[in-house]
Design a protein around this motif. Structure first.
Motif, PDB file in Angstrom:
ATOM      1  N   LEU A   1       0.859  -1.191   0.000  1.00 19.38           N
ATOM      2  CA  LEU A   1       0.000   0.000   0.000  1.00 19.38           C
ATOM      3  C   LEU A   1       0.893   1.237   0.000  1.00 19.38           C
ATOM      4  O   LEU A   1       1.619   1.491   0.974  1.00 19.38           O
ATOM      5  CB  LEU A   1      -0.913   0.012   1.238  1.00 19.38           C
ATOM      6  N   PHE A   2       0.827   1.994  -1.088  1.00 18.61           N
ATOM      7  CA  PHE A   2       1.655   3.193  -1.205  1.00 18.61           C
ATOM      8  C   PHE A   2       0.827   4.320  -1.825  1.00 18.61           C
ATOM      9  O   PHE A   2       0.027   4.083  -2.726  1.00 18.61           O
ATOM     10  CB  PHE A   2       2.886   2.914  -2.078  1.00 18.61           C
ATOM     11  N   ALA A   3       1.058   5.537  -1.321  1.00 13.57           N
ATOM     12  CA  ALA A   3       0.340   6.710  -1.845  1.00 13.57           C
ATOM     13  C   ALA A   3       1.106   7.250  -3.047  1.00 13.57           C
ATOM     14  O   ALA A   3       1.778   8.287  -2.970  1.00 13.57           O
ATOM     15  CB  ALA A   3       0.190   7.768  -0.767  1.00 13.57           C
ATOM     16  N   VAL A   4       1.000   6.528  -4.186  1.00  9.83           N
ATOM     17  CA  VAL A   4       1.719   6.943  -5.382  1.00  9.83           C
ATOM     18  C   VAL A   4       1.196   8.277  -5.885  1.00  9.83           C
ATOM     19  O   VAL A   4       1.929   9.066  -6.490  1.00  9.83           O
ATOM     20  CB  VAL A   4       1.620   5.852  -6.464  1.00  9.83           C
ATOM     21  N   HIS A   5      -0.064   8.544  -5.613  1.00 11.05           N
ATOM     22  CA  HIS A   5      -0.652   9.843  -5.953  1.00 11.05           C
ATOM     23  C   HIS A   5      -1.024  10.573  -4.655  1.00 11.05           C
ATOM     24  O   HIS A   5      -1.368   9.951  -3.655  1.00 11.05           O
ATOM     25  CB  HIS A   5      -1.883   9.673  -6.842  1.00 11.05           C
ATOM     26  N   SER A   6      -0.971  11.886  -4.720  1.00 14.45           N
ATOM     27  CA  SER A   6      -1.176  12.681  -3.510  1.00 14.45           C
ATOM     28  C   SER A   6      -2.634  12.979  -3.205  1.00 14.45           C
ATOM     29  O   SER A   6      -2.961  13.359  -2.079  1.00 14.45           O
ATOM     30  CB  SER A   6      -0.395  13.996  -3.621  1.00 14.45           C
ATOM     31  N   GLU A   7      -3.499  12.804  -4.169  1.00  8.39           N
ATOM     32  CA  GLU A   7      -4.911  13.066  -3.898  1.00  8.39           C
ATOM     33  C   GLU A   7      -5.789  12.280  -4.859  1.00  8.39           C
ATOM     34  O   GLU A   7      -5.362  11.896  -5.956  1.00  8.39           O
ATOM     35  CB  GLU A   7      -5.210  14.561  -4.024  1.00  8.39           C
ATOM     36  N   MET A   8      -7.005  12.070  -4.407  1.00  8.60           N
ATOM     37  CA  MET A   8      -7.994  11.399  -5.249  1.00  8.60           C
ATOM     38  C   MET A   8      -8.975  12.445  -5.752  1.00  8.60           C
ATOM     39  O   MET A   8      -9.442  13.293  -4.980  1.00  8.60           O
ATOM     40  CB  MET A   8      -8.728  10.318  -4.448  1.00  8.60           C
ATOM     41  N   LEU A   9      -9.274  12.367  -7.039  1.00  7.96           N
ATOM     42  CA  LEU A   9     -10.199  13.328  -7.629  1.00  7.96           C
ATOM     43  C   LEU A   9     -11.615  13.044  -7.150  1.00  7.96           C
ATOM     44  O   LEU A   9     -12.026  11.878  -7.046  1.00  7.96           O
ATOM     45  CB  LEU A   9     -10.129  13.251  -9.156  1.00  7.96           C
ATOM     46  N   HIS A  10     -12.320  14.104  -6.858  1.00 13.41           N
ATOM     47  CA  HIS A  10     -13.692  13.961  -6.370  1.00 13.41           C
ATOM     48  C   HIS A  10     -14.646  14.478  -7.433  1.00 13.41           C
ATOM     49  O   HIS A  10     -14.439  15.571  -7.981  1.00 13.41           O
ATOM     50  CB  HIS A  10     -13.878  14.730  -5.062  1.00 13.41           C
ATOM     51  N   PRO A  11     -15.683  13.707  -7.734  1.00 16.29           N
ATOM     52  CA  PRO A  11     -16.631  14.125  -8.781  1.00 16.29           C
ATOM     53  C   PRO A  11     -17.409  15.357  -8.368  1.00 16.29           C
ATOM     54  O   PRO A  11     -17.682  15.574  -7.184  1.00 16.29           O
ATOM     55  CB  PRO A  11     -17.540  12.911  -8.922  1.00 16.29           C
ATOM     56  N   GLU A  12     -17.746  16.156  -9.340  1.00 18.10           N
ATOM     57  CA  GLU A  12     -18.502  17.376  -9.074  1.00 18.10           C
ATOM     58  C   GLU A  12     -20.008  17.152  -9.207  1.00 18.10           C
ATOM     59  O   GLU A  12     -20.790  18.001  -8.796  1.00 18.10           O
ATOM     60  CB  GLU A  12     -18.050  18.484 -10.031  1.00 18.10           C
TER      61      GLU A  12
ATOM     62  N   ILE B   1     -14.933   4.329  -7.144  1.00 15.56           N
ATOM     63  CA  ILE B   1     -13.533   4.678  -6.890  1.00 15.56           C
ATOM     64  C   ILE B   1     -13.032   5.537  -8.036  1.00 15.56           C
ATOM     65  O   ILE B   1     -13.056   5.112  -9.206  1.00 15.56           O
ATOM     66  CB  ILE B   1     -12.674   3.414  -6.734  1.00 15.56           C
ATOM     67  N   GLN B   2     -12.550   6.721  -7.690  1.00 15.79           N
ATOM     68  CA  GLN B   2     -12.163   7.702  -8.700  1.00 15.79           C
ATOM     69  C   GLN B   2     -10.676   7.614  -9.011  1.00 15.79           C
ATOM     70  O   GLN B   2      -9.892   6.990  -8.288  1.00 15.79           O
ATOM     71  CB  GLN B   2     -12.507   9.119  -8.194  1.00 15.79           C
ATOM     72  N   ASN B   3     -10.311   8.256 -10.113  1.00 19.90           N
ATOM     73  CA  ASN B   3      -8.912   8.369 -10.455  1.00 19.90           C
ATOM     74  C   ASN B   3      -8.210   9.370  -9.542  1.00 19.90           C
ATOM     75  O   ASN B   3      -8.858  10.132  -8.811  1.00 19.90           O
ATOM     76  CB  ASN B   3      -8.750   8.780 -11.914  1.00 19.90           C
ATOM     77  N   CYS B   4      -6.871   9.375  -9.602  1.00 16.28           N
ATOM     78  CA  CYS B   4      -6.073  10.194  -8.700  1.00 16.28           C
ATOM     79  C   CYS B   4      -5.200  11.168  -9.481  1.00 16.28           C
ATOM     80  O   CYS B   4      -5.009  11.035 -10.686  1.00 16.28           O
ATOM     81  CB  CYS B   4      -5.202   9.305  -7.822  1.00 16.28           C
ATOM     82  N   ALA B   5      -4.653  12.122  -8.752  1.00 19.49           N
ATOM     83  CA  ALA B   5      -3.771  13.123  -9.342  1.00 19.49           C
ATOM     84  C   ALA B   5      -2.591  13.352  -8.415  1.00 19.49           C
ATOM     85  O   ALA B   5      -2.605  12.990  -7.232  1.00 19.49           O
ATOM     86  CB  ALA B   5      -4.532  14.420  -9.568  1.00 19.49           C
ATOM     87  N   GLY B   6      -1.565  14.013  -8.948  1.00 20.88           N
ATOM     88  CA  GLY B   6      -0.393  14.347  -8.150  1.00 20.88           C
ATOM     89  C   GLY B   6       0.543  13.180  -7.997  1.00 20.88           C
ATOM     90  O   GLY B   6       0.689  12.619  -6.899  1.00 20.88           O
ATOM     91  N   PHE B   7       1.184  12.788  -9.107  1.00 22.78           N
ATOM     92  CA  PHE B   7       2.087  11.642  -9.090  1.00 22.78           C
ATOM     93  C   PHE B   7       3.287  11.957  -8.194  1.00 22.78           C
ATOM     94  O   PHE B   7       3.987  12.958  -8.385  1.00 22.78           O
ATOM     95  CB  PHE B   7       2.555  11.330 -10.519  1.00 22.78           C
ATOM     96  N   GLU B   8       3.522  11.085  -7.186  1.00 22.90           N
ATOM     97  CA  GLU B   8       4.593  11.283  -6.216  1.00 22.90           C
ATOM     98  C   GLU B   8       5.799  10.416  -6.587  1.00 22.90           C
ATOM     99  O   GLU B   8       5.773   9.188  -6.438  1.00 22.90           O
ATOM    100  CB  GLU B   8       4.111  10.932  -4.803  1.00 22.90           C
ATOM    101  N   ILE B   9       6.833  11.070  -7.094  1.00 25.02           N
ATOM    102  CA  ILE B   9       8.028  10.350  -7.520  1.00 25.02           C
ATOM    103  C   ILE B   9       8.632   9.557  -6.361  1.00 25.02           C
ATOM    104  O   ILE B   9       9.037   8.403  -6.509  1.00 25.02           O
ATOM    105  CB  ILE B   9       9.063  11.322  -8.106  1.00 25.02           C
ATOM    106  N   GLN B  10       8.702  10.188  -5.167  1.00 24.20           N
ATOM    107  CA  GLN B  10       9.349   9.539  -4.029  1.00 24.20           C
ATOM    108  C   GLN B  10       8.620   8.262  -3.623  1.00 24.20           C
ATOM    109  O   GLN B  10       9.247   7.250  -3.288  1.00 24.20           O
ATOM    110  CB  GLN B  10       9.432  10.506  -2.839  1.00 24.20           C
ATOM    111  N   VAL B  11       7.275   8.289  -3.638  1.00 21.30           N
ATOM    112  CA  VAL B  11       6.513   7.097  -3.258  1.00 21.30           C
ATOM    113  C   VAL B  11       6.587   6.053  -4.363  1.00 21.30           C
ATOM    114  O   VAL B  11       6.641   4.843  -4.104  1.00 21.30           O
ATOM    115  CB  VAL B  11       5.059   7.473  -2.943  1.00 21.30           C
TER     116      VAL B  11
END
Length: 927
Positions: free
Chosen positions: A41-52, A60-70
């Motif tokens: 379990l790793f937070a490869v992305h920093s946030e999950m997109l929330h539908p408007e 389960i939504q897609n994510c944004a903010g790709f975290e290189i370190q994770v």
């Protein structure tokens, strides 16, 4: 920086394959088959997109903010598993993995955990409800992760249902050490307890006590803030302000709260140190805003972002000030770096994270380094779906190596190896190619006993499931125009201290102390903190320590009192000083003067003794009572002068006991002898028969002297036995100790002096009555003067002695002793010495007899010598006669005569001349 690129065949991303979740398999980020599956379990992305749209659906939504370190941590897990499979550690048993992206969201992490709990080989990935999971075989045997404590808390509670071991390489919240709530949780890093203690130690050693704290408003941030608050309070560090930022970037208030936090930092000008417990993407936003506002502080980084390259490469990062933080201890990761260099050769079919990273490279390759990082972080999975694949794929070979955070990579590899060693323990006597060979809870028990060799040291999990590793103290330092993250020191969690490799790094540490971050100025030694109306104990005023108190350190809460009465301290003192000991020393000018007076008195006594000895047979010496009495009196005067010596220099028990007793007994002996002399003189020249009879009864020289002196001896003896004088330390003067003799009993001292005064008064009365006796040989008048001098001296002494204190108090008593002794000595002996030396013509027997005869003849004319009464019955008569015998020339016919009052003078009443001479002889013999 060089960029190594090569073309990768173009491909089209299919929406229903790459990122959207149509079935459970689409949910997996990276996977590989094996005999035993380990979850990740790793937070490869920093946030999950929330539908408007409204209403929100459970999708389960897609994510944004790709975290290189994770992303690198997922690669570290894959590398470790591949290395183990290529080794003999598990003897033919292969490890597989399923790694999921939590997107830093508890909700998505729980969905992944549910899949971990599903029954092995279940076609529908169903989680069976059972009362007893002892024989239940889930999809995975163990889990590595998660990246954040908040996610680990939620996941661990779920995994604890089947006691599936969870080993996290990054979740450091102190609460996770609670084995009652998190029985299957382990970690290869220390808990936040050690991190917050290390931070507090750094703050204290740097002399800071007024700091700000910024944390994320989630479980991890709150628990870290609570742990730090406890440590800070225990070490007298005050938190000026606490700012909590929303845990999710999608929160509408996030930017407003960041602005508010920056305003708080700017406003608090005395706060120059900020502790930050936040995730990397939070810090990134905060620092960009701080750079805009020209904020310059010292930033203390938590382990989440202390080694974040993407933050250290922010443009103008040097304007923020100094960043010092704590990172997990790193090890040898050279094999992992080699793995990254060959990563482009790896297939991407079963690794969506790698697939996405390659796509991000193609989108952001044209940008500079930091902008390239920002581009990667800002791309969402939905944005990548719009990529038509027309751009060539470019591989930046060194980008991943440049973004490695060694501590997280090392702890991730360590977590995989810990699980592998536990599996090895279970597979010793089992066929582990069969997934049902052992259950997760059995693996959990084996994991507790695992011992690993890391950097030639044994490491293992403690009873709380924590691995006792140390921290690297990281300093962001500008080198050749670039911000580099350097290791300044090592923090030993067991000993609680910093270890420096060389002096240069220690200088970097000492340079931090130049920055002041205090609510109040430091109180110097000699001062003490006085708390003001502020609720913070770090806000205070500095006041001087009062007299007899001191402080020897900076910022003391209270002044120490000088430990005993022999020390003193002035106001604003840093130490206590030994009090000066005062006493009437031999070298004191006044003591020397008094000793000279005493010495002169001794010389005078000896001189008088010599004069009297040489004139032993003269009338003056004989009239003084003879040589024996004079010697006794002179000896007593000598002892009195000698007693003054015991009043000088350091008081001792012997001196205190001796001086008053010697003076009292000697003075009593002197007065007793003078009293006898007064009685003798009065007896010799008294013509009153009644008085003569009384004086004859009283005049017993030796018994009287012995009795009078003996009474004083008894008084002094009782005094010395029951209330003996002793050496006393007088502390009435603040900075000095007066060594003095305490008389033990003022009453006994008063009785001794009172007894001497009583004898002197009696002596004075007798001497006063004889003041009109023959002038040249009359001692009574001078004895009277001597007694008056004694009384005046001691009457003045009493109030002076009572009101005087200090080292010259003994001098007061010496003075009165000398005055009274000199007075009596001079009045008693100097007139006689004057006659002996200067009026020798009067110091003859004939002159003496003539003087006595003249005085007796004069007295006979005015004093009744006898009364005669006649008793008719007894043939006797009583008549009153008047002795009118004058000098020999004045007698009738050479005879002295007497006449009965009222009758004429007849011849039968004439007294022969020899009878008159008899009267003179009686006077002389009595003298």
């Amino acid at each position: 920086m060089e960029f190594v690129t090569f073309l990768i065949p173009c491909f089209v991303i299919s929406t229903d394959v790459a990122f959207s979740c149509q079935n459970a398999e689409d949910f997996v980020g990276a996977s590989s088959p094996g005999d035993i599956i380990i979850g990740g379990l790793f937070a490869v992305h920093s946030e999950m997109l929330h539908p408007e749209e409204d209403p929100i659906k459970p999708v389960i939504q897609n994510c944004a903010g790709f975290e290189i370190q994770v992303f690198l941590q997922t690669l570290a897990m894959i590398h470790a598993i591949e290395t183990i499979n290529n080794s003999t550690l598990l003897s033919g048993v292969t490890l597989g993995y399923e790694i999921y992206d939590t997107c830093a969201e508890v909700t998505k992490a729980m969905a992944s955990a549910l899949r971990f709990l599903s029954k092995f080989n279940s076609s529908e990935d169903a989680v069976e409800f059972k009362c007893n999971y002892s024989d239940y075989i889930p999809r995975v045997k163990a889990v590595t992760g998660a990246s954040y404590s908040e996610v680990s808390m939620a996941v661990s509670r779920l995994l604890a249902l089947q006691l599936i071991p969870q080993v996290s390489p990054a979740s450091s919240a102190e609460i996770l050490s609670d084995k009652i709530r998190f029985p299957s949780f382990f970690r290869t890093i220390p808990s936040d307890f050690h991190q917050t203690r290390a931070m507090t130690r750094l703050i204290c050693e740097s002399g800071w006590n007024w700091i700000g704290v910024i944390a994320t408003d989630d479980d991890n941030g709150r628990f870290a803030l609570e742990s730090f608050g406890v440590q800070a309070m225990a070490n007298n560090v005050c938190i000026a302000f606490k700012e909590m930022l929303p845990a999710y970037l999608s929160d509408s208030t996030f930017h407003t709260k960041v602005d508010h936090a920056i305003e708080k930092i700017v406003k608090e000008t005395r706060v120059n140190v900020i502790v930050v417990f936040m995730r990397q993407f939070h810090v990134l936003k905060l620092f960009k805003k701080a750079i805009e506002r020209n904020v310059n502080k010292i930033w203390i980084a938590s382990d989440n972002w202390s080694a974040a390259v993407k933050i250290s490469t922010i443009p103008n990062i040097r304007q923020l000030g100094t960043v010092v933080g704590f990172g997990f201890k790193s090890g040898d990761i050279s094999t992992f770096q080699e793995f990254l260099r060959n990563l482009h050769e790896k297939p991407t079919e079963n690794n969506k994270f790698l697939h996405e990273y390659i796509m991000l490279l193609s989108v952001c390759a044209h940008l500079e380094y930091h902008d390239f990082q920002t581009c990667i972080a800002n791309q969402s999975q939905d944005d990548l779906l719009e990529n038509d694949g027309s751009k060539p794929q470019i591989w930046r070979d060194d980008f991943l190596n440049a973004n490695i955070e060694p501590g997280f990579i090392h702890s991730t590899i360590l977590a995989v190896y810990a699980i592998a060693h536990a599996i090895r323990g279970q597979c010793k006597d089992r066929d582990c190619k069969d997934p049902s060979a052992f259950t997760p809870w059995e693996l959990l028990e084996e994991l507790k006993k695992v011992v690993l060799i890391d950097d030639n040291k044994e490491v293992k999990f403690d009873s709380n499931g924590d691995m006792s590793t140390s921290y690297d103290v990281l300093l962001w330092k500008e080198i050749d125009g670039h911000m580099e993250i350097t290791t300044m020191a090592e923090y030993d969690a067991d000993k609680g201290g910093f270890i420096f490799e060389d002096e240069e790094k220690k200088k970097d540490f000492l340079a931090l102390k130049k920055v002041q971050s205090t609510c109040s100025q430091h109180c110097r030694p000699g001062q003490v903190k006085k708390v003001t109306e502020s609720p913070h104990t770090c806000c205070y005023e500095c006041v001087y320590c009062p007299e007899n108190h001191y402080s020897n350190q900076t910022d003391m809460d209270y002044c120490y009192r000088c430990n005993n009465k022999t020390y003193w301290a002035p106001i604003n003192s840093t130490t206590c000083y030994r009090k000066t000991i005062y006493f009437l020393a031999w070298t004191d000018w006044f003591a020397v003067f008094l000793l000279l007076l005493s010495a002169f008195g001794v010389v005078l006594v000896l001189s008088i003794c010599v004069i009297f000895t040489k004139n032993l047979d003269t009338p003056v010496v004989k009239a003084s009572g003879g040589l024996t009495v004079c010697y006794v009196i002179l000896f007593s005067h000598f002892l009195i002068f000698l007693s003054t010596v015991f009043f000088i220099d350091v008081p001792t028990e012997f001196k205190c006991k001796t001086r008053q007793a010697l003076f009292g007994i000697s003075f009593t002996l002197c007065i007793s002898c003078i009293l006898i002399k007064s009685l003798k003189i009065l007896l010799a020249f008294s013509f009153d028969p009644k008085l003569q009879n009384f004086l004859k009864c009283m005049y017993k020289p030796i018994p009287t002297v012995v009795t009078c002196t003996g009474i004083q001896v008894i008084i002094c003896t009782f005094w010395l036995i029951f209330r003996t004088p002793f050496v006393n330390q007088n502390f009435s003067i603040p900075r000095a100790i007066i060594l003095e003799c305490n008389e033990g009993s003022i009453v006994a001292f008063g009785i001794m002096l009172g007894y001497i005064a009583a004898l002197a008064f009696i002596c004075f009365i007798f001497a006063f009555k004889g003041r009109k006796l023959p002038e040249n040989y009359n001692e009574a008048k001078f004895i009277t003067f001597g007694m008056l001098i004694y009384f005046i001296a001691w009457i003045v002494f009493i109030p002076v002695y009572a009101t005087t204190f200090g080292k010259y108090l003994p001098a007061v008593e010496i003075i009165v002793v000398l005055i009274s002794n000199y007075g009596i000595l001079c009045c008693t002996f100097l007139p006689k010495c004057y006659i002996i030396i200067y009026k020798q013509e009067t110091n003859t027997k004939s002159a003496f007899l003539k003087m006595v005869y003249t005085y007796s003849s004069k007295s006979a004319g005015s004093v009744a010598v006898s009364q005669v009464s006649l008793d008719s019955k007894s043939s006797s008569f009583r008549a009153t006669v008047t002795d009118s015998c004058k000098t020999e020339n004045d007698s009738v016919n050479g005879n002295c005569h007497f006449q009965v009052p009222g009758q004429p003078l007849t011849k039968d009443k004439v007294l022969p001349k020899n009878a008159a001479r008899t009267v003179v002889r009686k006077r002389v013999s009595s003298i």
